[in-house]
Design a protein around this motif. Structure first.
Motif, PDB file in Angstrom:
ATOM      1  N   ARG A  85     -10.923  17.125  -0.393  1.00  0.00           N
ATOM      2  CA  ARG A  85     -11.734  17.929  -1.373  1.00  0.00           C
ATOM      3  C   ARG A  85     -11.600  19.316  -0.347  1.00  0.00           C
ATOM      4  O   ARG A  85     -11.690  20.357  -1.147  1.00  0.00           O
ATOM      5  CB  ARG A  85     -13.143  17.570  -1.017  1.00  0.00           C
ATOM      6  CG  ARG A  85     -13.579  16.486  -1.695  1.00  0.00           C
ATOM      7  CD  ARG A  85     -15.202  16.331  -1.769  1.00  0.00           C
ATOM      8  NE  ARG A  85     -15.512  14.884  -2.566  1.00  0.00           N
ATOM      9  CZ  ARG A  85     -15.447  14.678  -3.642  1.00  0.00           C
ATOM     10  NH1 ARG A  85     -14.992  15.333  -4.613  1.00  0.00           N
ATOM     11  NH2 ARG A  85     -15.829  13.501  -3.960  1.00  0.00           N
ATOM     12  N   GLN A  86     -11.196  19.370   0.751  1.00  0.00           N
ATOM     13  CA  GLN A  86     -10.741  20.699   1.294  1.00  0.00           C
ATOM     14  C   GLN A  86      -9.387  21.395   1.103  1.00  0.00           C
ATOM     15  O   GLN A  86      -9.020  22.567   1.472  1.00  0.00           O
ATOM     16  CB  GLN A  86     -10.996  20.763   2.896  1.00  0.00           C
ATOM     17  CG  GLN A  86     -12.457  20.796   3.410  1.00  0.00           C
ATOM     18  CD  GLN A  86     -12.738  20.888   4.731  1.00  0.00           C
ATOM     19  OE1 GLN A  86     -11.904  20.945   5.502  1.00  0.00           O
ATOM     20  NE2 GLN A  86     -14.078  20.785   5.148  1.00  0.00           N
TER      21      GLN A  86
ATOM     22  N   PRO B 117       0.624  -1.322  -0.100  1.00  0.00           N
ATOM     23  CA  PRO B 117       0.079  -0.150   0.025  1.00  0.00           C
ATOM     24  C   PRO B 117       0.824   1.302  -0.051  1.00  0.00           C
ATOM     25  O   PRO B 117       2.027   1.339   0.518  1.00  0.00           O
ATOM     26  CB  PRO B 117      -0.658  -0.206   1.235  1.00  0.00           C
ATOM     27  CG  PRO B 117      -0.911  -1.610   1.775  1.00  0.00           C
ATOM     28  CD  PRO B 117       0.431  -2.111   1.184  1.00  0.00           C
ATOM     29  N   VAL B 118       0.446   2.327  -0.496  1.00  0.00           N
ATOM     30  CA  VAL B 118       0.976   3.729  -0.516  1.00  0.00           C
ATOM     31  C   VAL B 118       0.662   4.013   0.877  1.00  0.00           C
ATOM     32  O   VAL B 118      -0.583   4.072   1.189  1.00  0.00           O
ATOM     33  CB  VAL B 118       0.388   4.618  -1.589  1.00  0.00           C
ATOM     34  CG1 VAL B 118      -1.122   4.745  -1.548  1.00  0.00           C
ATOM     35  CG2 VAL B 118       1.240   5.834  -1.718  1.00  0.00           C
ATOM     36  N   ARG B 119       1.537   4.873   1.617  1.00  0.00           N
ATOM     37  CA  ARG B 119       1.173   5.562   2.643  1.00  0.00           C
ATOM     38  C   ARG B 119       0.892   6.977   2.205  1.00  0.00           C
ATOM     39  O   ARG B 119       1.867   7.638   1.792  1.00  0.00           O
ATOM     40  CB  ARG B 119       2.162   5.310   3.547  1.00  0.00           C
ATOM     41  CG  ARG B 119       2.469   4.008   3.955  1.00  0.00           C
ATOM     42  CD  ARG B 119       3.762   3.823   4.921  1.00  0.00           C
ATOM     43  NE  ARG B 119       4.293   2.623   5.026  1.00  0.00           N
ATOM     44  CZ  ARG B 119       5.161   1.705   4.346  1.00  0.00           C
ATOM     45  NH1 ARG B 119       5.601   2.322   3.191  1.00  0.00           N
ATOM     46  NH2 ARG B 119       5.203   0.594   4.602  1.00  0.00           N
ATOM     47  N   LEU B 120      -0.089   7.688   2.724  1.00  0.00           N
ATOM     48  CA  LEU B 120      -0.554   8.910   2.209  1.00  0.00           C
ATOM     49  C   LEU B 120      -0.959   9.580   3.349  1.00  0.00           C
ATOM     50  O   LEU B 120      -1.404   9.415   4.356  1.00  0.00           O
ATOM     51  CB  LEU B 120      -2.223   8.667   1.160  1.00  0.00           C
ATOM     52  CG  LEU B 120      -2.313   9.907   0.760  1.00  0.00           C
ATOM     53  CD1 LEU B 120      -1.518  10.572  -0.432  1.00  0.00           C
ATOM     54  CD2 LEU B 120      -3.993   9.564   0.126  1.00  0.00           C
ATOM     55  N   SER B 121      -0.427  11.032   3.182  1.00  0.00           N
ATOM     56  CA  SER B 121      -0.444  12.036   4.117  1.00  0.00           C
ATOM     57  C   SER B 121      -1.232  13.221   3.514  1.00  0.00           C
ATOM     58  O   SER B 121      -0.900  13.704   2.340  1.00  0.00           O
ATOM     59  CB  SER B 121       0.708  12.221   4.691  1.00  0.00           C
ATOM     60  OG  SER B 121       0.685  13.516   5.685  1.00  0.00           O
ATOM     61  N   CYS B 122      -2.300  13.643   4.464  1.00  0.00           N
ATOM     62  CA  CYS B 122      -2.910  14.915   3.886  1.00  0.00           C
ATOM     63  C   CYS B 122      -3.110  15.768   5.363  1.00  0.00           C
ATOM     64  O   CYS B 122      -2.909  15.409   6.155  1.00  0.00           O
ATOM     65  CB  CYS B 122      -4.142  14.619   3.323  1.00  0.00           C
ATOM     66  SG  CYS B 122      -5.271  13.748   4.102  1.00  0.00           S
ATOM     67  N   HIS B 123      -3.862  16.805   5.024  1.00  0.00           N
ATOM     68  CA  HIS B 123      -4.291  17.560   6.276  1.00  0.00           C
ATOM     69  C   HIS B 123      -5.775  17.447   6.569  1.00  0.00           C
ATOM     70  O   HIS B 123      -6.572  17.449   5.552  1.00  0.00           O
ATOM     71  CB  HIS B 123      -3.994  19.104   5.866  1.00  0.00           C
ATOM     72  CG  HIS B 123      -2.548  19.655   5.701  1.00  0.00           C
ATOM     73  ND1 HIS B 123      -1.943  19.746   4.517  1.00  0.00           N
ATOM     74  CD2 HIS B 123      -1.683  19.791   6.767  1.00  0.00           C
ATOM     75  CE1 HIS B 123      -0.675  20.131   4.822  1.00  0.00           C
ATOM     76  NE2 HIS B 123      -0.672  20.038   6.041  1.00  0.00           N
ATOM     77  N   ARG B 124      -6.042  17.396   7.694  1.00  0.00           N
ATOM     78  CA  ARG B 124      -7.372  17.562   8.114  1.00  0.00           C
ATOM     79  C   ARG B 124      -7.792  19.053   8.225  1.00  0.00           C
ATOM     80  O   ARG B 124      -7.030  19.909   8.123  1.00  0.00           O
ATOM     81  CB  ARG B 124      -7.486  16.660   9.688  1.00  0.00           C
ATOM     82  CG  ARG B 124      -7.200  15.433   9.484  1.00  0.00           C
ATOM     83  CD  ARG B 124      -7.200  14.863  10.948  1.00  0.00           C
ATOM     84  NE  ARG B 124      -7.151  15.640  11.933  1.00  0.00           N
ATOM     85  CZ  ARG B 124      -7.156  15.064  13.302  1.00  0.00           C
ATOM     86  NH1 ARG B 124      -7.832  13.972  13.754  1.00  0.00           N
ATOM     87  NH2 ARG B 124      -6.960  16.109  14.235  1.00  0.00           N
ATOM     88  N   PRO B 125      -9.182  19.110   8.228  1.00  0.00           N
ATOM     89  CA  PRO B 125      -9.679  20.415   8.181  1.00  0.00           C
ATOM     90  C   PRO B 125      -8.961  21.357   9.312  1.00  0.00           C
ATOM     91  O   PRO B 125      -8.860  22.774   9.314  1.00  0.00           O
ATOM     92  CB  PRO B 125     -11.254  20.304   8.513  1.00  0.00           C
ATOM     93  CG  PRO B 125     -11.320  19.124   7.910  1.00  0.00           C
ATOM     94  CD  PRO B 125     -10.330  18.317   8.212  1.00  0.00           C
ATOM     95  N   SER B 126      -8.586  20.864  10.692  1.00  0.00           N
ATOM     96  CA  SER B 126      -8.141  21.407  11.767  1.00  0.00           C
ATOM     97  C   SER B 126      -6.620  22.062  11.334  1.00  0.00           C
ATOM     98  O   SER B 126      -6.097  22.655  12.036  1.00  0.00           O
ATOM     99  CB  SER B 126      -7.926  20.622  12.936  1.00  0.00           C
ATOM    100  OG  SER B 126      -7.207  19.454  12.634  1.00  0.00           O
TER     101      SER B 126
END
Length: 168
Positions: free
Chosen positions: A79-80, A38-47
């Motif tokens: 999406r944000q 699997p790819v390990r994916l990092s993104c931002h939460r709305p906070s």
């Protein structure tokens, strides 16, 4: 699909992303095509906090493609804010991998075409109860297309040639 090697200040405008590190652009592509972890994916939460998750992927047309439920948290987060970082790496020595950053695009996975391809890539077929559950008619799936901007490839095979988990 060509990927540019970016080990200096030289830039080529017609390539999708730059490649840094010890792997050639061709080796990066081969690794992404052939490695089924699997790819390990990092993104931002709305906070603004970081969020990390693992997803099945395939490499196609210069991007990593993942599928997930349309209702999942990561879809809402992306999406944000579509900025992502990612890593695909082996879990056993000698370690090799590709990591980078880019943007994520979300589209419907009509008829679960991508999901079916990922199930076959990772499970071998669609006959398991997991596969049947994922492919059920009541699940809405989306495609997450990770478009890299810069990738960094590494391969520690030479320096770990005599390393083993069984050695002390």
């Amino acid at each position: 699909m060509s990927i540019r090697a970016d080990r200096s200040t030289e830039h080529v405008a017609d390539t999708p992303f730059s490649v840094r590190g010890s792997l050639s652009p061709e080796a990066v592509e081969e690794f992404l095509h052939s490695t089924a972890v699997p790819v390990r994916l990092s993104c931002h939460r709305p906070s603004g906090d970081l969020w990390m998750l693992s997803l099945w992927f395939r490499y196609r047309d210069g991007a990593l493609e993942c599928a997930t439920a349309a209702s999942s948290d990561v879809v809402r987060f992306l999406r944000q804010d579509d900025a992502v970082a990612f890593e695909v790496s082996t879990n056993e020595p000698p370690y090799r991998g590709v990591r980078g950053n880019g943007v994520a695009r979300i589209d419907a996975d009509e008829d679960k075409v991508l999901l079916r391809a990922l199930i076959e890539r990772y499970l071998g077929n669609t006959e398991s109860s997991l596969a049947r559950n994922l492919l059920s008619e009541d699940r809405n799936e989306v495609r997450i297309r990770i478009e890299p901007e810069t990738v960094y490839g590494w391969d520690y095979s030479e320096r770990m040639a005599d390393a083993s988990k069984n050695e002390s």
